[in-house]
Design a protein around this motif. Structure first.
Motif, short mmCIF file in Angstrom:
data_model
loop_
_atom_site.label_atom_id
_atom_site.label_comp_id
_atom_site.label_asym_id
_atom_site.label_seq_id
_atom_site.Cartn_x
_atom_site.Cartn_y
_atom_site.Cartn_z
N ALA A 59 0.83 -1.21 0.00
CA ALA A 59 0.00 0.00 0.00
C ALA A 59 0.86 1.26 0.00
O ALA A 59 0.57 2.23 -0.72
N ALA A 60 1.94 1.25 0.77
CA ALA A 60 2.84 2.41 0.82
C ALA A 60 3.47 2.66 -0.53
O ALA A 60 3.55 3.82 -1.00
N VAL A 61 3.93 1.60 -1.18
CA VAL A 61 4.54 1.76 -2.51
C VAL A 61 3.52 2.26 -3.52
O VAL A 61 3.80 3.15 -4.33
N GLY A 62 2.29 1.71 -3.48
CA GLY A 62 1.26 2.14 -4.41
C GLY A 62 0.87 3.60 -4.21
O GLY A 62 0.74 4.36 -5.18
N ILE A 63 0.67 4.00 -2.95
CA ILE A 63 0.29 5.40 -2.67
C ILE A 63 1.41 6.35 -3.07
O ILE A 63 1.18 7.40 -3.69
N THR A 64 2.65 5.97 -2.74
CA THR A 64 3.78 6.82 -3.10
C THR A 64 3.92 6.96 -4.61
O THR A 64 4.15 8.06 -5.13
N VAL A 103 3.60 10.27 -9.45
CA VAL A 103 3.30 10.35 -10.88
C VAL A 103 2.07 11.19 -11.18
O VAL A 103 2.03 11.96 -12.15
N GLY A 104 1.05 11.09 -10.31
CA GLY A 104 -0.22 11.74 -10.64
C GLY A 104 -0.50 13.06 -9.95
O GLY A 104 -1.31 13.85 -10.44
N VAL A 105 0.13 13.32 -8.81
CA VAL A 105 -0.23 14.50 -8.03
C VAL A 105 0.88 15.55 -8.03
O VAL A 105 0.63 16.74 -8.32
N ILE A 106 2.09 15.16 -7.71
CA ILE A 106 3.19 16.11 -7.54
C ILE A 106 3.48 16.91 -8.81
O ILE A 106 3.74 18.12 -8.73
N PRO A 107 3.46 16.31 -10.02
CA PRO A 107 3.70 17.11 -11.24
C PRO A 107 2.74 18.28 -11.40
O PRO A 107 3.12 19.35 -11.90
#
Length: 440
Positions: free
Chosen positions: A208-213, A218-222
């Motif tokens: 779960a941690a890897v998936g959320i990170t 990829v989807g939020v920080i950019p």
């Protein structure tokens, strides 16, 4: 006096045919058994043969060569259509344990070994095990011993299994050895399942941690990056924010490289673990790991002592038993220590000195082994050590689970929290600058 024709097999499964005189069929069966033979079919001369009636309750089915033919011609045809070996499922330890327990029950009830193997061959749903049982039946029919037939299937029956069966055959206590093997496998599987269950929660949280990170990277920080560039007008970002941004950019631009690095690391790790030196280094690290080390050590000692105790109790010579334990310990550190013990015993010395010198075994284990050697009750002492450590493994698993759960939650909170803080720090800077402009 009536004559009865019979077909019988001996303890090795070799078929014998003949006639015998007796007042009735029951006494004929008794006479045949007094010759250490097991009747598979018996009947009055000139009459129809039977399965042995009440006296033949323990007898195998008639016709030693009719296993694949006659009764089920379609079944025989279906046996010829087999999946390739690489497409067949592996024989699971649970299936092997069940088979051993069932065979022990059948042999203990007085059923001849060959008949027991045939019964289990018909009943087992596992294709690999069914094929192995068929091969063992053929081998026993041809005059081989049960242990020799097991050696034809080394991927299913390991050295521990084969040597214990050989010792049971030599001592005439095959059913006792099979029961010990089943008990050994059941307890080993129980410990293994408990350790696995303890690892389920941390693995799920880690995934779960890897998936959320990955999603945030990829989807939020950019999207935040574009917002910050517009609002800060080229002003430098806080260090933590810049680090997260750079990490996100690296993941986006080098996604395949990241996956390749992970796969490459796993492959290299497995290759390293297959090397003698590599396995030793990894197992040393496991035993001395801060959280899992105690559990790994206790599990390894429990397995080693139970295996050695079971082998010695079954009549396997001590040097041969030590070699088997060394090869089946599953831990290079324990294997190295057992090799030292083997060399010491070979020279006529005791087990305790090399065990103490290895610094692997706790003082309690060494003391109990020493007492077992002095009193001649070493197998019993080893079994008691294994039972004690099984209980300690249970307690360690429960304690580990209670410790891991909050640690994994904290790990997930740190990862997500770091990303959230990194994204909010520029927002605070932007709000502050906007407030200053409004005040001016």
């Amino acid at each position: 006096m009536p004559k009865f024709a019979y077909i019988a097999v001996d303890a090795a499964g070799k078929e014998t045919r003949g006639t015998i005189e007796a007042p009735n069929q029951g006494q004929a069966v008794a006479k045949i058994r007094s010759q250490n033979l097991f009747p598979t079919a018996i009947g009055a001369v000139g009459g129809e043969s039977s399965g042995g009636g009440g006296g033949g309750a323990k007898a195998p089915a008639p016709a030693a060569g009719a296993r694949r033919g006659g009764a089920k011609p379609k079944g025989a045809l279906s046996m010829e259509i087999k999946l390739p070996k690489f497409l067949r499922g592996k024989v699971k330890q649970k299936d092997l344990t069940t088979l051993t327990r069932q065979l022990a029950t059948l042999v203990d009830a007085g059923l001849p070994l060959l008949r027991g193997l045939r019964v289990l061959e018909r009943q087992t749903p596992n294709p690999g095990l069914k094929e192995a049982l068929g091969g063992m039946c053929d081998s026993v029919e041809s005059g081989s011993t049960f242990s020799e037939s097991l050696q034809n299937f080394p991927k299913i029956f390991n050295n521990l299994y084969v040597n214990m069966v050989r010792a049971g055959e030599a001592g005439g206590v095959l059913e006792v050895v099979l029961n010990r093997l089943a008990e050994f496998a059941e307890k080993a599987e129980k410990i293994k399942n408990k350790v696995k269950s303890a690892m389920v929660y941390p693995i799920v949280v880690l995934i779960a941690a890897v998936g959320i990170t990955g999603f945030l990277m990829v989807g939020v920080i950019p999207k935040f990056k574009d917002i910050f560039n517009d609002l800060l007008e080229g002003k430098p970002l806080p260090a933590i924010t810049q680090f997260v941004m750079d990490a996100s950019q690296f993941v986006m631009n080098n996604g395949l490289l990241c996956v390749g690095m992970v796969v490459g690391f796993v492959v290299l790790f497995k290759l390293f673990a297959q090397m003698k030196t590599g396995a030793l280094i990894i197992d040393i690290a496991k035993i001395h790991a801060p959280v899992f080390g105690t559990l790994v050590r206790r599990t390894a000692i429990s397995r080693m002592t139970r295996t050695l105790g079971t082998l010695l109790a079954s009549g396997v010579p001590v040097l041969q038993a030590l070699v088997i334990v060394r090869d089946t310990s599953g831990n290079a550190v324990i294997s190295k220590a057992i090799q030292s013990v083997h060399d010491s015993v070979k020279e006529g010395e005791s087990m305790t000195n090399p065990m103490a010198a290895s610094k692997v075994f706790p003082p309690m284990v060494i003391s109990m082994v020493e007492v077992g050697e002095e009193t001649g009750a070493l197998p019993d002492m080893l079994t008691r050590i294994a039972d004690t450590y099984d209980d300690e493994v249970d307690n360690a698993v429960e304690g580990l689970t209670s410790v891991i759960e909050p640690l994994m939650i904290m790990l997930l909170a740190v990862i997500v929290g770091t990303i959230v803080i990194a994204m909010f720090m520029p927002m605070i800077q932007i709000i502050g600058s906007l407030g200053g402009q409004a005040g001016g």
